[in-house]
Design an enzyme around this catalytic site. Structure first.
Site, mmCIF file in Angstrom:
data_model
loop_
_atom_site.group_PDB
_atom_site.id
_atom_site.type_symbol
_atom_site.label_atom_id
_atom_site.label_comp_id
_atom_site.label_asym_id
_atom_site.label_seq_id
_atom_site.Cartn_x
_atom_site.Cartn_y
_atom_site.Cartn_z
ATOM 1 C CG HIS A 62 -0.525 0.233 2.515
ATOM 2 N ND1 HIS A 62 -0.376 1.502 3.031
ATOM 3 C CD2 HIS A 62 -0.200 -0.619 3.518
ATOM 4 C CE1 HIS A 62 0.025 1.428 4.286
ATOM 5 N NE2 HIS A 62 0.143 0.154 4.607
ATOM 6 C CG ASP A 175 2.012 1.406 8.215
ATOM 7 O OD1 ASP A 175 1.786 0.817 7.147
ATOM 8 O OD2 ASP A 175 1.202 1.412 9.168
ATOM 9 C CD GLU A 207 -3.145 -1.075 5.015
ATOM 10 O OE1 GLU A 207 -2.975 -2.092 5.713
ATOM 11 O OE2 GLU A 207 -2.934 0.083 5.450
ATOM 12 C CD GLU A 208 -2.194 2.868 7.218
ATOM 13 O OE1 GLU A 208 -2.991 2.474 8.098
ATOM 14 O OE2 GLU A 208 -0.988 2.602 7.230
ATOM 15 C CG ASP A 230 1.800 -3.225 5.855
ATOM 16 O OD1 ASP A 230 2.307 -2.317 6.540
ATOM 17 O OD2 ASP A 230 0.651 -3.141 5.374
ATOM 18 C CG HIS A 321 -0.521 3.779 12.514
ATOM 19 N ND1 HIS A 321 -1.899 3.717 12.402
ATOM 20 C CD2 HIS A 321 -0.043 3.096 11.449
ATOM 21 C CE1 HIS A 321 -2.214 3.005 11.319
ATOM 22 N NE2 HIS A 321 -1.097 2.616 10.728
#
Length: 350
Positions: A62, A175, A207-208, A230, A321
């Site tokens: 992603h 990420d 994706e998130e 990922d 994150h």
């Protein structure tokens, strides 16, 4: 391009969910020499195809990062926002940001009520994102609008790729720029191999915010097998215990067995066997993960059509994150090698 330089370019670029154009441009440039065709589908997924006669393997990374979006501009020119993706609000406070206007990027900072004027009981409470705002230095609402800021303007964190000690690096957006770099480097290695498999190198969008691009691209491609690339959570730093995650930064690629405690991906057993034995045969360090936290594009892919046997190869990343994610470059290199070598011997398993 060396993988360190590639990751630096990807991580320093900006592309929150739904605004992945800049990342797609880099990925397209990098995979072009190694694929037969490239297309961008209706959702914005980038799909590079290396044609073969064997099983088709979807490699999904992603392209999006978590970020913010302007909700409204107040009369004094301050920007109120919503979070895009899974933020822990406390990591946002006092960060520098880039506001991506239709006239170009503008720097800003995230502010809130200063503690000096808070009541004692308020000081004990974490500040929520809804109480924060972005200050770009605008004089008023009209000034902000003249800068090109409007409702829907995306905002990303302004942090750069930096080397730490012992082969570790930190940046925002590892990420999942790490996964994008993994796919690109794996394709480069595959181009030097004699393989039969058809490879779909896919940079997925959104994706998130719900694994959206993976779902639509997998439906269109209908691959025989899929590997999502990922990052994942290690348990090797203060504040987390090994019972929560036995993974460690620097101990090699992570092969997913289960994530989300089974509510996300229950990886196909044959795919796990394929990846694990490929790592063993090539003396690649590797780790197995049974996780109860988040999930990846593989969750959406493996439920597409009649089902796609899938797993995930991840790089352990501290502080996911947040604007200061940390990975080992050796883990990334080994992960790319595992993807490439698995593509080479896929015929033994499928």
């Amino acid at each position: 391009m060396e993988i360190e330089k590639l990751l630096e370019e990807l991580a320093n670029a900006h592309g929150i969910s739904g605004n992945e154009e800049g990342i797609r441009k880099i990925m397209e440039r990098e995979i072009k020499p190694y694929v037969d065709t490239i297309e961008v589908d209706k959702m914005g997924n980038l799909i590079g195809t290396k044609k073969g006669t064997g099983p088709s393997i979807m490699l999904a990374a992603h392209m999006d990062e978590i970020g913010l979006m302007v909700k409204y501009v107040d009369e004094n020119g301050f920007l109120r926002f919503v979070t895009i993706g899974g933020w822990f609000d406390q990591t946002l406070h006092s960060q520098r940001v880039m506001v991506h206007t239709n006239k170009g990027p503008i720097p800003g900072v995230i502010g809130s009520k200063p503690p000096h004027v808070m009541k004692d009981e308020d000081k004990k409470k974490p500040i929520k994102a809804e109480e924060m705002f972005v200050d770009v230095g605008a004089k008023d609402k009209e000034d902000a609008e003249n800068l090109g800021i409007e409702v829907g303007t995306p905002i990303s964190i302004d942090r750069n790729f930096v080397a730490l000690q012992n082969g570790l690096y930190t940046s925002k957006a590892f990420d999942n720029r790490v996964g994008v770099a993994m796919v690109i480097d794996a394709l480069k290695q595959i181009s030097e191999m004699d393989i039969d498999a058809t490879i779909y190198a896919v940079g997925t969008v959104q994706e998130e915010v719900g694994l959206k691009g993976a779902r639509t691209s997998a439906f269109g491609l209908n691959p025989d097998i899929a590997i999502a690339t990922d990052v994942t959570i290690p348990g090797d730093h203060p504040g987390i215990e090994k019972k929560d995650s036995a993974l460690e930064v620097g101990k090699g690629p992570v092969i997913t067995v289960v994530d989300g405690a089974g509510r996300g991906l229950m990886a196909d057993k044959q795919v796990v066997k394929w990846l694990k034995e490929t790592a063993q045969e090539n003396d690649l360090p590797h780790q197995l993960d049974v996780g109860d936290g988040g999930t990846t594009d593989a969750t959406a892919i493996h439920l597409t059509r009649e089902g796609v046997p899938s797993s995930t190869i991840s790089v352990a990343a501290r502080y996911i994150h947040s604007p200061v994610e940390v990975i080992s470059i050796d883990d990334l290199k080994a992960s790319a090698s595992l993807v490439a070598k698995a593509a080479k011997n896929v015929g033994k398993y499928f």
